[in-house]
Design a protein around this motif. Structure first.
Motif, mmCIF file in Angstrom:
data_model
loop_
_atom_site.group_PDB
_atom_site.id
_atom_site.type_symbol
_atom_site.label_atom_id
_atom_site.label_comp_id
_atom_site.label_asym_id
_atom_site.label_seq_id
_atom_site.Cartn_x
_atom_site.Cartn_y
_atom_site.Cartn_z
ATOM 1 N N ALA A 24 42.973 37.430 39.687
ATOM 2 C CA ALA A 24 42.305 36.164 40.012
ATOM 3 C C ALA A 24 41.518 36.206 41.308
ATOM 4 C CB ALA A 24 43.339 35.037 40.084
ATOM 5 N N VAL A 25 41.869 37.104 42.231
ATOM 6 C CA VAL A 25 41.269 37.084 43.571
ATOM 7 C C VAL A 25 39.763 37.293 43.525
ATOM 8 C CG1 VAL A 25 41.155 38.307 45.783
ATOM 9 C CG2 VAL A 25 43.367 37.725 44.786
ATOM 10 N N GLY A 26 39.291 38.205 42.670
ATOM 11 C CA GLY A 26 37.869 38.527 42.639
ATOM 12 C C GLY A 26 36.980 37.346 42.303
ATOM 13 N N ALA A 27 37.519 36.362 41.590
ATOM 14 C CA ALA A 27 36.723 35.188 41.221
ATOM 15 C C ALA A 27 36.367 34.335 42.426
ATOM 16 C CB ALA A 27 37.479 34.352 40.192
ATOM 17 N N LEU A 28 36.971 34.609 43.598
ATOM 18 C CA LEU A 28 36.701 33.827 44.805
ATOM 19 C C LEU A 28 35.493 34.339 45.582
ATOM 20 C CD1 LEU A 28 40.381 33.429 46.117
ATOM 21 C CD2 LEU A 28 39.057 31.827 44.712
ATOM 22 N N PHE A 29 34.817 35.347 45.095
ATOM 23 C CA PHE A 29 33.672 35.912 45.822
ATOM 24 C C PHE A 29 32.567 34.892 46.133
ATOM 25 C CE2 PHE A 29 34.982 40.347 45.415
ATOM 26 C CZ PHE A 29 34.459 40.870 46.596
ATOM 27 N N ALA A 82 38.636 38.468 54.759
ATOM 28 C CA ALA A 82 39.791 37.710 54.281
ATOM 29 C C ALA A 82 39.983 37.886 52.776
ATOM 30 C CB ALA A 82 39.625 36.225 54.612
ATOM 31 N N LEU A 83 38.902 37.852 52.015
ATOM 32 C CA LEU A 83 39.015 38.015 50.573
ATOM 33 C C LEU A 83 39.512 39.411 50.223
ATOM 34 C CD1 LEU A 83 38.588 36.860 47.750
ATOM 35 C CD2 LEU A 83 36.251 37.722 47.830
ATOM 36 N N LEU A 84 38.951 40.427 50.891
ATOM 37 C CA LEU A 84 39.396 41.790 50.632
ATOM 38 C C LEU A 84 40.843 41.996 51.071
ATOM 39 C CD1 LEU A 84 36.203 43.821 51.604
ATOM 40 C CD2 LEU A 84 37.045 43.260 49.316
ATOM 41 N N PHE A 85 41.271 41.279 52.100
ATOM 42 C CA PHE A 85 42.673 41.338 52.532
ATOM 43 C C PHE A 85 43.587 40.884 51.396
ATOM 44 C CE2 PHE A 85 46.550 39.610 54.240
ATOM 45 C CZ PHE A 85 46.891 40.470 55.274
ATOM 46 N N LEU A 86 43.256 39.748 50.787
ATOM 47 C CA LEU A 86 44.057 39.256 49.668
ATOM 48 C C LEU A 86 44.034 40.235 48.496
ATOM 49 C CD1 LEU A 86 43.062 35.474 49.613
ATOM 50 C CD2 LEU A 86 45.226 36.464 50.387
ATOM 51 N N TRP A 87 42.886 40.807 48.263
ATOM 52 C CA TRP A 87 42.756 41.758 47.169
ATOM 53 C C TRP A 87 43.619 42.994 47.431
ATOM 54 C CZ3 TRP A 87 37.233 42.950 44.921
ATOM 55 C CH2 TRP A 87 37.346 43.099 43.530
ATOM 56 N N GLY A 88 43.582 43.488 48.662
ATOM 57 C CA GLY A 88 44.394 44.650 49.002
ATOM 58 C C GLY A 88 45.878 44.371 48.883
ATOM 59 N N ALA A 89 46.293 43.177 49.322
ATOM 60 C CA ALA A 89 47.715 42.823 49.262
ATOM 61 C C ALA A 89 48.213 42.769 47.820
ATOM 62 C CB ALA A 89 47.950 41.489 49.954
ATOM 63 N N GLY A 147 30.098 47.750 37.077
ATOM 64 C CA GLY A 147 29.512 47.263 38.324
ATOM 65 C C GLY A 147 28.083 47.721 38.513
ATOM 66 N N THR A 148 27.802 48.972 38.110
ATOM 67 C CA THR A 148 26.440 49.495 38.229
ATOM 68 C C THR A 148 25.474 48.729 37.323
ATOM 69 O OG1 THR A 148 27.282 51.704 38.758
ATOM 70 C CG2 THR A 148 25.018 51.557 37.958
ATOM 71 N N VAL A 149 25.894 48.476 36.088
ATOM 72 C CA VAL A 149 25.047 47.712 35.166
ATOM 73 C C VAL A 149 24.871 46.279 35.669
ATOM 74 C CG1 VAL A 149 24.893 46.770 32.834
ATOM 75 C CG2 VAL A 149 25.656 49.123 33.182
ATOM 76 N N ALA A 150 25.962 45.685 36.155
ATOM 77 C CA ALA A 150 25.877 44.318 36.675
ATOM 78 C C ALA A 150 24.941 44.237 37.872
ATOM 79 C CB ALA A 150 27.273 43.823 37.058
ATOM 80 N N ALA A 151 24.973 45.268 38.725
ATOM 81 C CA ALA A 151 24.064 45.280 39.884
ATOM 82 C C ALA A 151 22.619 45.382 39.424
ATOM 83 C CB ALA A 151 24.420 46.440 40.809
ATOM 84 N N ALA A 152 22.356 46.235 38.444
ATOM 85 C CA ALA A 152 20.990 46.391 37.939
ATOM 86 C C ALA A 152 20.486 45.110 37.287
ATOM 87 C CB ALA A 152 20.931 47.552 36.947
ATOM 88 N N LEU A 153 21.391 44.341 36.668
ATOM 89 C CA LEU A 153 21.004 43.094 35.997
ATOM 90 C C LEU A 153 21.120 41.883 36.909
ATOM 91 C CD1 LEU A 153 22.738 43.625 32.517
ATOM 92 C CD2 LEU A 153 20.337 44.025 33.118
ATOM 93 N N ALA A 154 21.524 42.104 38.163
ATOM 94 C CA ALA A 154 21.684 41.023 39.150
ATOM 95 C C ALA A 154 22.683 39.967 38.678
ATOM 96 C CB ALA A 154 20.329 40.386 39.464
ATOM 97 N N VAL A 155 23.749 40.398 38.036
ATOM 98 C CA VAL A 155 24.817 39.475 37.635
ATOM 99 C C VAL A 155 25.545 38.995 38.891
ATOM 100 C CG1 VAL A 155 26.985 39.257 36.359
ATOM 101 C CG2 VAL A 155 25.094 40.608 35.418
ATOM 102 N N PRO A 156 25.825 37.699 39.030
ATOM 103 C CA PRO A 156 26.565 37.217 40.201
ATOM 104 C C PRO A 156 27.900 37.935 40.347
ATOM 105 C CG PRO A 156 25.631 35.372 39.003
ATOM 106 C CD PRO A 156 25.400 36.586 38.151
ATOM 107 N N VAL A 157 28.242 38.285 41.583
ATOM 108 C CA VAL A 157 29.461 39.048 41.833
ATOM 109 C C VAL A 157 30.694 38.267 41.378
ATOM 110 C CG1 VAL A 157 30.873 40.141 43.603
ATOM 111 C CG2 VAL A 157 28.384 40.277 43.730
ATOM 112 N N PHE A 193 33.642 39.424 38.454
ATOM 113 C CA PHE A 193 35.072 39.608 38.673
ATOM 114 C C PHE A 193 35.918 38.587 37.918
ATOM 115 C CE2 PHE A 193 33.434 41.824 42.499
ATOM 116 C CZ PHE A 193 33.984 43.066 42.207
ATOM 117 N N ALA A 194 35.386 37.414 37.687
ATOM 118 C CA ALA A 194 36.119 36.421 36.900
ATOM 119 C C ALA A 194 36.315 36.914 35.466
ATOM 120 C CB ALA A 194 35.383 35.086 36.911
ATOM 121 N N VAL A 195 35.266 37.486 34.886
ATOM 122 C CA VAL A 195 35.350 37.985 33.512
ATOM 123 C C VAL A 195 36.284 39.194 33.434
ATOM 124 C CG1 VAL A 195 34.052 39.048 31.635
ATOM 125 C CG2 VAL A 195 33.099 37.088 32.855
#
Length: 457
Positions: free
Chosen positions: A97-102, A113-120, A163-173, A177-179
């Motif tokens: 769930a954490v990645g959806a907070l980007f 802070a977000l990466l801290f939660l992700w790491g934990a 992630g590479t395809v999403a970056a090329a298509l400019a998909v929101p971060v 991560f939510a999907v």
């Protein structure tokens, strides 16, 4: 699945139980890597959107390793107290769930802070899933850690590609991560019901040394002699643990460099396009995956030290060559090859370290937590070290630190030899060698062994 299904009988039922537990562990490791690896190709975009320099980006990237390091010990204790299965089930939902907070990230410190939660949350899933893998390995009575970690690498490969395809298509971060998080949770959580049940009570007490359980059959040495043997073993293992920690530190830092800086290096030093910059991490994970598929067989035939040293030699030559031609017209292609070679060099390190450490300590969970903590400290040190050096001498020259790390891994590789090769270790863990030859049938659920353990990606 009842405990008897794993610890009793010799027929197809037991094999099915182990096979399902292995599959469930591999699914958890796959999801762990899938979600986080899809972040690496998005780092250049995040850097641009937040207007961060190399130094500030390096500090922000500290969030994930800091969160992991500060929670690893708690996770190790939780696995020992509650068992690996419960910790996996607790960590999975929060991690996914954490990645959806980007979308809430607005600057350097909110990214931290977000990466801290992700790491934990990732450390909880990582340690518990690896604890389960050690229990499955003991049940099989043969190495499986490299192929189990191949599932992690397959997840990393899939995530990096997405992630590479999403970056090329400019998909929101945030949408990405939510999907991914939702799919990962839907697949991995039901599979946890296949995992091996953990022993009742703290795993650290599963050993007869601490809980007062009766020793394995055939062990009749006086208590004083046994205690002296354990004391000698602890002195030996302290030095060996230090060497394992050095190997873990170097390996995790190399992996951190590939995850956090490969895309930035290819984009800014070699001039690769945004859609190509993520290819460095893809090459890293492809090569790591390929080597891990044959890693168990190679380590069984040649031994972990020789296997790891051979792989680090390939990585050193490949990465040094890539850096040497980084600014030339074919620097991007060479950079992709160099990061692929780095994947070869680190492929078998984590599986060998975790498998070795899980057999040295009284509790697999706490032993893996030790080497993982040091390893994550390497990941913790990577972003600021590389970012600080990049500010001083440029990112191109700063990445030469990878060659020093590979040399460190090769130097301490002898610590990866099988603990079973040391008779004193067998005495300390499970009594005389005669009681340790019962094969996989007696290895799971026997006093002195853990059915779960932590520790991958």
């Amino acid at each position: 699945m009842g405990r008897a299904a794993v610890t009793g009988g010799t027929g197809p039922s037991r094999r099915r139980s182990l096979g399902r537990a292995r599959a469930a562990t591999m699914i958890a490791l796959f999801v762990l890597a899938l979600v986080f690896a899809s972040w690496a190709p998005r780092v250049p975009q995040i850097k641009t959107d937040l207007r961060l320099g190399d130094g500030r980006l390096g500090l922000a990237l500290l969030g994930a390793p800091v969160g992991a390091v500060l929670t690893l010990w708690l996770v190790g204790l939780a696995v020992s107290r509650f068992g690996s299965v419960r910790v996996v089930r607790a960590a999975l939902p929060s991690y996914c769930a954490v990645g959806a907070l980007f979308p809430l990230v607005a600057g350097q410190w909110s990214l931290f802070a977000l990466l801290f939660l992700w790491g934990a949350t990732s450390s909880g899933l990582d340690i518990a899933a690896n604890a389960q893998a050690i229990g499955v390995e003991r049940g099989y009575g043969r190495p499986i850690m490299a192929t189990a970690h191949a599932a992690w690498t397959a997840g990393a490969l899939s995530g990096a590609g997405i992630g590479t395809v999403a970056a090329a298509l400019a998909v929101p971060v945030g949408a990405q991560f939510a999907v991914l998080g939702g799919i990962g949770l839907a697949v991995a959580l039901p599979a946890t019901w296949w995992m091996l049940p953990d022993p009742a009570g703290p795993m650290a007490e599963a050993s007869g040394e601490r809980s007062g359980a009766q020793p394995a059959a055939g062990w009749s040495a006086p208590a004083a002699v046994a205690e002296q043997s354990r004391a000698r073993g602890r002195r030996r293992w302290s030095a060996r643990f230090a060497a394992l920690c050095a190997v873990s530190f170097g390996s995790f830092l190399c992996e951190g460099v590939a995850a956090d800086w490969s895309a930035v290096y290819l984009a800014e030093v070699t001039g690769a396009a945004a859609g190509v910059a993520g290819a460095g991490f893809v090459a890293f994970t492809v090569c790591m995956f390929a080597v891990r598929l044959v890693g168990d067989r190679a380590m069984a035939q040649y031994g972990p030290p020789r296997t790891v040293r051979g792989c680090t030699a390939v990585a050193g030559v490949g990465f040094a060559g890539a850096l040497a031609v980084g600014t030339l017209s074919f620097g991007s292609a060479a950079g992709v090859i160099g990061f692929g070679a780095l994947g070869v060099g680190t492929a078998c390190v984590a599986p060998a370290v975790f498998s070795t450490a899980g057999r040295l300590g009284e509790s697999a969970g706490t032993s893996i937590a030790v080497v993982s903590t040091v390893g994550y400290t390497g990941w913790l040190a990577g972003p600021p070290v590389v970012g600080g050096l990049a500010e001083l001498v440029g990112l191109h020259r700063a990445l030469t630190i990878v060659l020093l790390l590979l040399a460190t891994i090769a130097a301490f590789a002898p610590a990866l030899r099988s603990p079973r090769a040391d008779p004193a270790a067998d005495e300390r863990v499970s009594g005389p060698p005669a009681t340790d030859t019962g094969g996989p049938e007696t290895d799971v659920g026997r006093p002195g062994t853990d059915v779960g353990r932590p520790g991958t990606p």
